[in-house]
Design a protein around this motif. Structure first.
Motif, PDB file in Angstrom:
ATOM      1  N   ALA A   1       3.711   9.927  12.881  1.00  0.00           N
ATOM      2  CA  ALA A   1       4.059  10.700  11.698  1.00  0.00           C
ATOM      3  C   ALA A   1       3.653   9.956  10.428  1.00  0.00           C
ATOM      4  O   ALA A   1       3.134  10.553   9.480  1.00  0.00           O
ATOM      5  CB  ALA A   1       5.555  10.994  11.687  1.00  0.00           C
ATOM      6  N   ALA A   2       3.893   8.644  10.417  1.00  0.00           N
ATOM      7  CA  ALA A   2       3.543   7.848   9.241  1.00  0.00           C
ATOM      8  C   ALA A   2       2.033   7.819   9.034  1.00  0.00           C
ATOM      9  O   ALA A   2       1.536   7.986   7.910  1.00  0.00           O
ATOM     10  CB  ALA A   2       4.087   6.431   9.397  1.00  0.00           C
TER      11      ALA A   2
ATOM     12  N   PRO B   1      -3.913  10.569   5.635  1.00  0.00           N
ATOM     13  CA  PRO B   1      -5.097  10.790   6.477  1.00  0.00           C
ATOM     14  C   PRO B   1      -6.156   9.707   6.270  1.00  0.00           C
ATOM     15  O   PRO B   1      -6.460   9.321   5.134  1.00  0.00           O
ATOM     16  CB  PRO B   1      -5.603  12.155   6.019  1.00  0.00           C
ATOM     17  CG  PRO B   1      -4.378  12.848   5.493  1.00  0.00           C
ATOM     18  CD  PRO B   1      -3.565  11.772   4.853  1.00  0.00           C
ATOM     19  N   GLY B   2      -6.697   9.228   7.388  1.00  0.00           N
ATOM     20  CA  GLY B   2      -7.751   8.225   7.339  1.00  0.00           C
ATOM     21  C   GLY B   2      -7.264   6.804   7.209  1.00  0.00           C
ATOM     22  O   GLY B   2      -8.071   5.870   7.172  1.00  0.00           O
ATOM     23  N   CYS B   3      -5.943   6.614   7.154  1.00  0.00           N
ATOM     24  CA  CYS B   3      -5.427   5.261   6.951  1.00  0.00           C
ATOM     25  C   CYS B   3      -5.443   4.461   8.246  1.00  0.00           C
ATOM     26  O   CYS B   3      -5.632   5.005   9.341  1.00  0.00           O
ATOM     27  CB  CYS B   3      -4.000   5.299   6.400  1.00  0.00           C
ATOM     28  SG  CYS B   3      -2.745   5.742   7.617  1.00  0.00           S
TER      29      CYS B   3
ATOM     30  N   PHE C   1      13.249  -5.562  13.686  1.00  0.00           N
ATOM     31  CA  PHE C   1      12.773  -4.430  12.897  1.00  0.00           C
ATOM     32  C   PHE C   1      11.267  -4.515  12.695  1.00  0.00           C
ATOM     33  O   PHE C   1      10.648  -5.564  12.878  1.00  0.00           O
ATOM     34  CB  PHE C   1      13.500  -4.331  11.545  1.00  0.00           C
ATOM     35  CG  PHE C   1      13.231  -5.457  10.594  1.00  0.00           C
ATOM     36  CD1 PHE C   1      12.229  -5.374   9.640  1.00  0.00           C
ATOM     37  CD2 PHE C   1      13.999  -6.613  10.635  1.00  0.00           C
ATOM     38  CE1 PHE C   1      11.996  -6.409   8.749  1.00  0.00           C
ATOM     39  CE2 PHE C   1      13.777  -7.660   9.744  1.00  0.00           C
ATOM     40  CZ  PHE C   1      12.766  -7.559   8.807  1.00  0.00           C
ATOM     41  N   HIS C   2      10.680  -3.360  12.343  1.00  0.00           N
ATOM     42  CA  HIS C   2       9.237  -3.205  12.211  1.00  0.00           C
ATOM     43  C   HIS C   2       8.907  -2.654  10.834  1.00  0.00           C
ATOM     44  O   HIS C   2       9.544  -1.700  10.378  1.00  0.00           O
ATOM     45  CB  HIS C   2       8.687  -2.235  13.253  1.00  0.00           C
ATOM     46  CG  HIS C   2       9.138  -2.512  14.652  1.00  0.00           C
ATOM     47  ND1 HIS C   2       8.349  -3.135  15.579  1.00  0.00           N
ATOM     48  CD2 HIS C   2      10.294  -2.243  15.287  1.00  0.00           C
ATOM     49  CE1 HIS C   2       8.997  -3.236  16.726  1.00  0.00           C
ATOM     50  NE2 HIS C   2      10.188  -2.706  16.570  1.00  0.00           N
ATOM     51  N   MET C   3       7.894  -3.217  10.214  1.00  0.00           N
ATOM     52  CA  MET C   3       7.331  -2.650   8.994  1.00  0.00           C
ATOM     53  C   MET C   3       5.910  -2.218   9.312  1.00  0.00           C
ATOM     54  O   MET C   3       5.157  -2.940   9.980  1.00  0.00           O
ATOM     55  CB  MET C   3       7.306  -3.676   7.864  1.00  0.00           C
ATOM     56  CG  MET C   3       8.656  -4.225   7.468  1.00  0.00           C
ATOM     57  SD  MET C   3       9.655  -3.101   6.474  1.00  0.00           S
ATOM     58  CE  MET C   3       8.819  -3.218   4.887  1.00  0.00           C
ATOM     59  N   GLY C   4       5.546  -1.042   8.837  1.00  0.00           N
ATOM     60  CA  GLY C   4       4.183  -0.565   8.991  1.00  0.00           C
ATOM     61  C   GLY C   4       3.579  -0.305   7.625  1.00  0.00           C
ATOM     62  O   GLY C   4       4.117   0.491   6.839  1.00  0.00           O
ATOM     63  N   TYR C   5       2.478  -0.983   7.309  1.00  0.00           N
ATOM     64  CA  TYR C   5       1.813  -0.832   6.012  1.00  0.00           C
ATOM     65  C   TYR C   5       0.591   0.059   6.212  1.00  0.00           C
ATOM     66  O   TYR C   5      -0.298  -0.250   7.020  1.00  0.00           O
ATOM     67  CB  TYR C   5       1.412  -2.195   5.458  1.00  0.00           C
ATOM     68  CG  TYR C   5       2.563  -3.172   5.387  1.00  0.00           C
ATOM     69  CD1 TYR C   5       3.588  -3.010   4.463  1.00  0.00           C
ATOM     70  CD2 TYR C   5       2.642  -4.249   6.267  1.00  0.00           C
ATOM     71  CE1 TYR C   5       4.651  -3.897   4.408  1.00  0.00           C
ATOM     72  CE2 TYR C   5       3.694  -5.151   6.216  1.00  0.00           C
ATOM     73  CZ  TYR C   5       4.695  -4.968   5.290  1.00  0.00           C
ATOM     74  OH  TYR C   5       5.760  -5.849   5.240  1.00  0.00           O
TER      75      TYR C   5
ATOM     76  N   PRO D   1      -8.669   1.532   5.295  1.00  0.00           N
ATOM     77  CA  PRO D   1      -9.382   0.470   6.012  1.00  0.00           C
ATOM     78  C   PRO D   1     -10.630  -0.024   5.293  1.00  0.00           C
ATOM     79  O   PRO D   1     -11.131  -1.107   5.604  1.00  0.00           O
ATOM     80  CB  PRO D   1      -9.731   1.123   7.357  1.00  0.00           C
ATOM     81  CG  PRO D   1      -9.690   2.589   7.093  1.00  0.00           C
ATOM     82  CD  PRO D   1      -8.639   2.795   6.047  1.00  0.00           C
ATOM     83  N   ASP D   2     -11.107   0.763   4.329  1.00  0.00           N
ATOM     84  CA  ASP D   2     -12.298   0.359   3.582  1.00  0.00           C
ATOM     85  C   ASP D   2     -11.962  -0.327   2.255  1.00  0.00           C
ATOM     86  O   ASP D   2     -12.873  -0.633   1.471  1.00  0.00           O
ATOM     87  CB  ASP D   2     -13.181   1.588   3.310  1.00  0.00           C
ATOM     88  CG  ASP D   2     -13.682   2.229   4.593  1.00  0.00           C
ATOM     89  OD1 ASP D   2     -14.022   1.474   5.531  1.00  0.00           O
ATOM     90  OD2 ASP D   2     -13.723   3.474   4.657  1.00  0.00           O
ATOM     91  N   ASP D   3     -10.693  -0.545   2.006  1.00  0.00           N
ATOM     92  CA  ASP D   3     -10.270  -1.177   0.753  1.00  0.00           C
ATOM     93  C   ASP D   3      -9.768  -2.590   1.054  1.00  0.00           C
ATOM     94  O   ASP D   3      -8.639  -2.771   1.522  1.00  0.00           O
ATOM     95  CB  ASP D   3      -9.153  -0.345   0.103  1.00  0.00           C
ATOM     96  CG  ASP D   3      -8.771  -0.857  -1.288  1.00  0.00           C
ATOM     97  OD1 ASP D   3      -8.979  -2.059  -1.557  1.00  0.00           O
ATOM     98  OD2 ASP D   3      -8.240  -0.067  -2.090  1.00  0.00           O
ATOM     99  N   PRO D   4     -10.571  -3.611   0.797  1.00  0.00           N
ATOM    100  CA  PRO D   4     -10.160  -4.979   1.118  1.00  0.00           C
ATOM    101  C   PRO D   4      -8.929  -5.433   0.349  1.00  0.00           C
ATOM    102  O   PRO D   4      -8.159  -6.264   0.840  1.00  0.00           O
ATOM    103  CB  PRO D   4     -11.393  -5.821   0.761  1.00  0.00           C
ATOM    104  CG  PRO D   4     -12.193  -4.986  -0.165  1.00  0.00           C
ATOM    105  CD  PRO D   4     -11.932  -3.565   0.212  1.00  0.00           C
TER     106      PRO D   4
END
Length: 475
Positions: free
Chosen positions: A342-343, A348-350, A393-397, A401-404
């Motif tokens: 869901a995240a 989109p595209g992340c 616990f989990h963190m999702g960032y 992917p094209d942004d350094p």
């Protein structure tokens, strides 16, 4: 601190070892159609759910169907000193199945049978490719179940390799406590057995515990015996919303410290709830919430639930919603398990850079709240979920992917989160494992002496360093 700028910079800078054509020819002769060098097949086995996207795929993939297949493939690879990487379903998050030093992949997904069920002893022996859902479907008629639930429908072999845990760990423990015996193919292609079906033993070194969590670096599992548990007489689930993450965390801490035998307690932040509502067509209040489950007798479940509801009310908990039927519970837990997807769909595209830590329950608020504050201040898109009953616990960032710059920021937040957990007496990973992403953190956590002891074990059991090399630490 200077965070890495892309995923390639996070990988060990070691040149892949050559895979000689005579090995490919020998594998093709031995395995026929079970060995593939097709690029699409190799690429499928050259990635997982980790942030790494630039690793070349393995040179070949062997689809093992028996212990002998695994042993023969490893023996051939050993003759040429070529790495072998075990493959289950590819759901690992820290780069465990990547061919960072080249080599061949051994896919055990076809080894998915239940070999024996001993209901009287509450054990089952399976092949490594069976998934946790398939295992529970296979034993449901016995009145027993396998409780370890990492969220993804992972293979039992992969869960054993990473010492997985998940939503039920607060009540039933992790794979460490629930694996009794193993059949293992060693680096030379020899087949050994560790442990027994007995619940305890004082016989020799505990090789089973050595192998559990070794991430494919000491052997490849071909049979696994695990504990089963009676299905509880009564099960009840509930969700409760809170005014803040802190209020939810304080509720969990007090619940655990009071000794309430809660089976599951999951924290989901407001970002995750918004994503879950859209993805799973729910209408949950978009605020931090706890998703809880209680197991036991009807009277025991009622008492547990009432105690937790009273604690939650003291911390501003509201909108208690009970789910007593299997269908209602499945709806809620399916939504929780889909929080990751869901995240990801929310941007989109992340690409998602996920991390996990685990701290003593008394330090959970310190670790989690400061990490949330840092993520909020950074402006980066993120989500938070956690099996917080055991301090995990989990963190999702969520990054482009094209942004350094976004990748560097996510890795910096990851570094800060993990080092905070270490300062608080915790660990760099509660259940994902080390892989390649957390090797530096493991060194900080364990210390040079312990890492050297691990290396000594690796050298003794795998002198050619062919079993999933480049993971956990470097030789």
């Amino acid at each position: 601190m200077n965070a890495p700028q892309d995923s390639a910079q996070l990988l060990p800078q070691i040149a892949p070892r050559p895979v000689p054509q005579p090995l490919i020819d020998a594998l093709s002769a031995r395995f026929g159609a079970q060995c593939s060098t097709a690029l699409a097949v190799r690429e499928q086995h050259g990635r997982d759910e980790s942030p790494f996207t630039t690793v070349p795929p393995p040179a070949a993939v062997v689809f093992a169907e028996s212990t002998r297949d695994v042993a023969d493939a490893v023996r051939l690879a050993s003759e040429h000193a070529v790495p072998v990487i075990p493959w289950g379903v590819g759901s690992s998050l820290e780069g465990h199945v990547l061919a960072v030093q080249g080599g061949i992949s051994i896919d055990v997904g076809r080894m998915d049978r239940v070999l024996s069920v001993n209901a009287d002893d509450l054990t089952v022996t399976v092949q490594p490719g069976i998934t946790r859902k398939a295992l529970n479907d296979a034993v449901k008629d016995t009145g027993l179940f396998f409780p370890i639930d990492p969220g993804a429908d992972a293979s039992i072999g992969g869960m054993t390799a990473t010492r997985a845990s998940g939503t039920n760990a607060v009540r039933y423990g992790t794979m460490r406590e629930n694996v009794l015996a193993l059949e293992v193919v060693t680096a030379s292609g020899e087949v050994i057995r560790t442990g027994t079906h007995a619940r305890k033993s004082s016989a020799g070194y505990d090789l089973t515990r050595l192998m559990v969590g070794s991430e494919g670096t000491l052997g490849i599992f071909t049979e696994i015996t695990v504990r089963l548990y009676p299905l509880p007489e009564a099960v009840s689930a509930a969700i409760c919303s809170f005014p803040s993450v802190e209020a939810a965390v304080r509720t969990v801490i007090q619940t655990i410290q009071l000794g309430v035998p809660i089976a599951r307690v999951e924290l989901i932040d407001a970002n995750s709830v918004r994503g879950v509502n859209r993805h799973s067509k729910l209408n949950l209040r978009e605020a931090p919430l706890l998703l809880m489950e209680f197991h036991g007798s009807p009277a025991g479940v009622k008492e547990q639930a009432e105690t937790v509801q009273e604690i939650a009310s003291e911390h501003g908990g509201a909108d208690f919603e009970w789910a007593d039927t299997p269908e209602e519970r499945t709806r809620l837990w399916t939504a929780r398990h889909n929080a990751y997807f869901a995240a990801v769909q929310s941007r989109p595209g992340c690409r998602c850079i996920t991390t996990d830590t685990c701290v003593p329950i008394s330090r959970l608020a310190d670790a989690l709240l400061d990490s949330v504050a840092e993520a909020d201040a950074s402006g980066i898109s993120y989500f938070l979920v956690g099996h917080v009953g055991d301090g995990n616990f989990h963190m999702g960032y969520l990054i482009d992917p094209d942004d350094p710059q976004e990748r560097a920021l996510a890795e910096q937040l990851n570094h800060q989160l993990v080092r905070r957990a270490l300062r608080l007496g915790g660990t760099c990973t509660g259940e994902h494992g080390v892989g390649v992403h957390k090797m530096d953190f493991l060194a900080e956590e364990a210390g040079a002496g312990a890492i050297e002891m691990m290396r000594a074990i690796k050298r003794a059991l795998d002198p050619k360093n062919i079993l999933n090399p480049g993971k956990i630490f470097l030789l």
